[in-house]
Design a protein around this motif. Structure first.
Motif, PDB file in Angstrom:
ATOM      1  N   ASP A 106       0.802  -1.224   0.000  1.00  0.00           N
ATOM      2  CA  ASP A 106       0.000   0.000   0.000  1.00  0.00           C
ATOM      3  C   ASP A 106       0.838   1.278   0.000  1.00  0.00           C
ATOM      4  O   ASP A 106       0.660   2.161   0.832  1.00  0.00           O
ATOM      5  N   PHE A 107       1.765   1.374  -0.985  1.00  0.00           N
ATOM      6  CA  PHE A 107       2.505   2.623  -1.110  1.00  0.00           C
ATOM      7  C   PHE A 107       2.612   3.111  -2.559  1.00  0.00           C
ATOM      8  O   PHE A 107       3.405   3.996  -2.860  1.00  0.00           O
ATOM      9  N   THR A 108       1.776   2.605  -3.449  1.00  0.00           N
ATOM     10  CA  THR A 108       1.886   3.004  -4.852  1.00  0.00           C
ATOM     11  C   THR A 108       1.565   4.482  -5.062  1.00  0.00           C
ATOM     12  O   THR A 108       2.154   5.110  -5.941  1.00  0.00           O
ATOM     13  N   ASP A 109       0.678   5.042  -4.276  1.00  0.00           N
ATOM     14  CA  ASP A 109       0.362   6.471  -4.428  1.00  0.00           C
ATOM     15  C   ASP A 109       1.539   7.340  -3.990  1.00  0.00           C
ATOM     16  O   ASP A 109       1.813   8.375  -4.594  1.00  0.00           O
ATOM     17  N   ALA A 110       2.241   6.930  -2.953  1.00  0.00           N
ATOM     18  CA  ALA A 110       3.379   7.704  -2.442  1.00  0.00           C
ATOM     19  C   ALA A 110       4.626   7.517  -3.311  1.00  0.00           C
ATOM     20  O   ALA A 110       5.467   8.403  -3.378  1.00  0.00           O
ATOM     21  N   GLY A 111       4.766   6.353  -3.936  1.00  0.00           N
ATOM     22  CA  GLY A 111       5.929   6.090  -4.788  1.00  0.00           C
ATOM     23  C   GLY A 111       7.077   5.394  -4.077  1.00  0.00           C
ATOM     24  O   GLY A 111       7.765   4.571  -4.661  1.00  0.00           O
ATOM     25  N   THR A 112       7.294   5.739  -2.818  1.00  0.00           N
ATOM     26  CA  THR A 112       8.335   5.090  -2.017  1.00  0.00           C
ATOM     27  C   THR A 112       7.829   4.943  -0.583  1.00  0.00           C
ATOM     28  O   THR A 112       6.882   5.616  -0.181  1.00  0.00           O
ATOM     29  N   THR A 113       8.498   4.085   0.164  1.00  0.00           N
ATOM     30  CA  THR A 113       8.191   3.929   1.581  1.00  0.00           C
ATOM     31  C   THR A 113       9.399   3.329   2.290  1.00  0.00           C
ATOM     32  O   THR A 113      10.249   2.699   1.661  1.00  0.00           O
ATOM     33  N   LYS A 114       9.474   3.545   3.589  1.00  0.00           N
ATOM     34  CA  LYS A 114      10.529   2.932   4.388  1.00  0.00           C
ATOM     35  C   LYS A 114      10.123   1.494   4.684  1.00  0.00           C
ATOM     36  O   LYS A 114       8.974   1.225   5.019  1.00  0.00           O
ATOM     37  N   VAL A 115      11.102   0.581   4.548  1.00  0.00           N
ATOM     38  CA  VAL A 115      10.825  -0.838   4.750  1.00  0.00           C
ATOM     39  C   VAL A 115      11.917  -1.504   5.568  1.00  0.00           C
ATOM     40  O   VAL A 115      13.016  -0.979   5.714  1.00  0.00           O
ATOM     41  N   LYS A 116      11.554  -2.692   6.072  1.00  0.00           N
ATOM     42  CA  LYS A 116      12.525  -3.578   6.703  1.00  0.00           C
ATOM     43  C   LYS A 116      12.534  -4.855   5.885  1.00  0.00           C
ATOM     44  O   LYS A 116      11.470  -5.403   5.570  1.00  0.00           O
ATOM     45  N   LEU A 117      13.720  -5.330   5.519  1.00  0.00           N
ATOM     46  CA  LEU A 117      13.870  -6.591   4.798  1.00  0.00           C
ATOM     47  C   LEU A 117      14.393  -7.640   5.760  1.00  0.00           C
ATOM     48  O   LEU A 117      15.312  -7.375   6.528  1.00  0.00           O
ATOM     49  N   GLU A 118      13.814  -8.823   5.689  1.00  0.00           N
ATOM     50  CA  GLU A 118      14.296  -9.959   6.463  1.00  0.00           C
ATOM     51  C   GLU A 118      14.526 -11.116   5.505  1.00  0.00           C
ATOM     52  O   GLU A 118      13.601 -11.522   4.802  1.00  0.00           O
ATOM     53  N   ILE A 119      15.730 -11.635   5.462  1.00  0.00           N
ATOM     54  CA  ILE A 119      16.005 -12.801   4.633  1.00  0.00           C
ATOM     55  C   ILE A 119      15.304 -13.999   5.252  1.00  0.00           C
ATOM     56  O   ILE A 119      15.385 -14.216   6.459  1.00  0.00           O
ATOM     57  N   VAL A 120      14.585 -14.751   4.423  1.00  0.00           N
ATOM     58  CA  VAL A 120      13.886 -15.945   4.891  1.00  0.00           C
ATOM     59  C   VAL A 120      14.374 -17.145   4.084  1.00  0.00           C
ATOM     60  O   VAL A 120      15.009 -17.001   3.043  1.00  0.00           O
ATOM     61  N   SER A 121      14.038 -18.326   4.563  1.00  0.00           N
ATOM     62  CA  SER A 121      14.419 -19.544   3.849  1.00  0.00           C
ATOM     63  C   SER A 121      13.652 -19.630   2.529  1.00  0.00           C
ATOM     64  O   SER A 121      12.606 -18.992   2.352  1.00  0.00           O
ATOM     65  N   GLU A 122      14.182 -20.431   1.634  1.00  0.00           N
ATOM     66  CA  GLU A 122      13.505 -20.644   0.358  1.00  0.00           C
ATOM     67  C   GLU A 122      12.101 -21.200   0.578  1.00  0.00           C
ATOM     68  O   GLU A 122      11.141 -20.779  -0.057  1.00  0.00           O
ATOM     69  N   LYS A 123      11.985 -22.127   1.516  1.00  0.00           N
ATOM     70  CA  LYS A 123      10.693 -22.740   1.815  1.00  0.00           C
ATOM     71  C   LYS A 123       9.691 -21.691   2.298  1.00  0.00           C
ATOM     72  O   LYS A 123       8.565 -21.622   1.807  1.00  0.00           O
ATOM     73  N   GLU A 124      10.098 -20.869   3.275  1.00  0.00           N
ATOM     74  CA  GLU A 124       9.198 -19.826   3.782  1.00  0.00           C
ATOM     75  C   GLU A 124       8.849 -18.829   2.689  1.00  0.00           C
ATOM     76  O   GLU A 124       7.699 -18.399   2.560  1.00  0.00           O
ATOM     77  N   GLY A 125       9.828 -18.456   1.893  1.00  0.00           N
ATOM     78  CA  GLY A 125       9.590 -17.504   0.816  1.00  0.00           C
ATOM     79  C   GLY A 125       8.599 -18.012  -0.213  1.00  0.00           C
ATOM     80  O   GLY A 125       7.661 -17.314  -0.606  1.00  0.00           O
ATOM     81  N   LYS A 126       8.791 -19.265  -0.639  1.00  0.00           N
ATOM     82  CA  LYS A 126       7.877 -19.842  -1.625  1.00  0.00           C
ATOM     83  C   LYS A 126       6.472 -19.990  -1.066  1.00  0.00           C
ATOM     84  O   LYS A 126       5.486 -19.720  -1.754  1.00  0.00           O
ATOM     85  N   MET A 127       6.388 -20.416   0.198  1.00  0.00           N
ATOM     86  CA  MET A 127       5.069 -20.565   0.829  1.00  0.00           C
ATOM     87  C   MET A 127       4.386 -19.210   0.983  1.00  0.00           C
ATOM     88  O   MET A 127       3.179 -19.077   0.767  1.00  0.00           O
ATOM     89  N   GLY A 128       5.152 -18.181   1.358  1.00  0.00           N
ATOM     90  CA  GLY A 128       4.604 -16.843   1.501  1.00  0.00           C
ATOM     91  C   GLY A 128       4.084 -16.298   0.187  1.00  0.00           C
ATOM     92  O   GLY A 128       2.986 -15.724   0.117  1.00  0.00           O
ATOM     93  N   ILE A 129       4.853 -16.486  -0.875  1.00  0.00           N
ATOM     94  CA  ILE A 129       4.437 -16.010  -2.201  1.00  0.00           C
ATOM     95  C   ILE A 129       3.190 -16.757  -2.663  1.00  0.00           C
ATOM     96  O   ILE A 129       2.244 -16.147  -3.176  1.00  0.00           O
ATOM     97  N   LEU A 130       3.168 -18.066  -2.473  1.00  0.00           N
ATOM     98  CA  LEU A 130       2.005 -18.862  -2.861  1.00  0.00           C
ATOM     99  C   LEU A 130       0.757 -18.406  -2.105  1.00  0.00           C
ATOM    100  O   LEU A 130      -0.317 -18.233  -2.690  1.00  0.00           O
ATOM    101  N   ALA A 131       0.889 -18.168  -0.811  1.00  0.00           N
ATOM    102  CA  ALA A 131      -0.243 -17.711   0.000  1.00  0.00           C
ATOM    103  C   ALA A 131      -0.741 -16.349  -0.482  1.00  0.00           C
ATOM    104  O   ALA A 131      -1.944 -16.110  -0.548  1.00  0.00           O
ATOM    105  N   GLN A 132       0.179 -15.466  -0.814  1.00  0.00           N
ATOM    106  CA  GLN A 132      -0.201 -14.132  -1.312  1.00  0.00           C
ATOM    107  C   GLN A 132      -0.985 -14.248  -2.603  1.00  0.00           C
ATOM    108  O   GLN A 132      -1.982 -13.548  -2.797  1.00  0.00           O
ATOM    109  N   LYS A 133      -0.541 -15.108  -3.490  1.00  0.00           N
ATOM    110  CA  LYS A 133      -1.241 -15.283  -4.762  1.00  0.00           C
ATOM    111  C   LYS A 133      -2.659 -15.758  -4.523  1.00  0.00           C
ATOM    112  O   LYS A 133      -3.592 -15.298  -5.165  1.00  0.00           O
TER     113      LYS A 133
END
Length: 143
Positions: A106-133
């Motif tokens: 939810d930052f497309t209107d602003a163009g940028t936003t402050k974020v925190k990145l956390e590296i996750v395992s491949e398994k968690e990442g794939k599961m997270g992306i699948l759930a989002q879809k």
């Protein structure tokens, strides 16, 4: 007596250190932006064709193929993405997200936003992306 005192002090120091979590070197903070539509269909650094509807991102600080959880600092929203591209060398931003991920944060209107990145395992990442879809492909009336 002195030995007992030293042992007790060492024990207490050990308990104190045991309770502390080590600093997480997998976290990074910075500014996120999102890809312009003009990049749709172009090749990324991994050779994939860029698609603004896939949960991918460009980052110069992380290895290609890394999965990350991105948290919008302003609203707490979270998205999982896979790093598959690089940004311009002089870019001051931490990450450049596909539009679908920026919309979820939810930052497309602003163009940028402050974020925190956390590296996750491949398994968690794939599961997270699948759930989002699954969640964001569903009509909003179903909830």
């Amino acid at each position: 007596m002195r030995r007992l005192l030293i042992t007790t002090v060492l024990f207490l120091v050990g308990l104190h250190l045991y309770g502390q979590k080590p600093a997480n070197t997998n976290n990074k903070k910075g500014v996120a932006s999102f890809y312009h539509d003009k990049f749709e269909g172009r090749r990324t650094a991994t050779g994939e064709v860029f698609d603004n509807d896939k949960y991918t991102a460009a980052c110069n600080k992380l290895q290609l193929g890394t999965y990350v959880k991105v948290t919008n600092a302003a609203n707490g929203r979270i998205v999982y993405v896979r790093i598959n591209d690089r940004m311009a060398a002089n870019n001051q931003r931490l990450i450049d997200l596909a539009s679908v991920a920026a919309e979820q944060l939810d930052f497309t209107d602003a163009g940028t936003t402050k974020v925190k990145l956390e590296i996750v395992s491949e398994k968690e990442g794939k599961m997270g992306i699948l759930a989002q879809k699954e969640v964001f492909a569903s009509p909003k009336n179903e909830f």
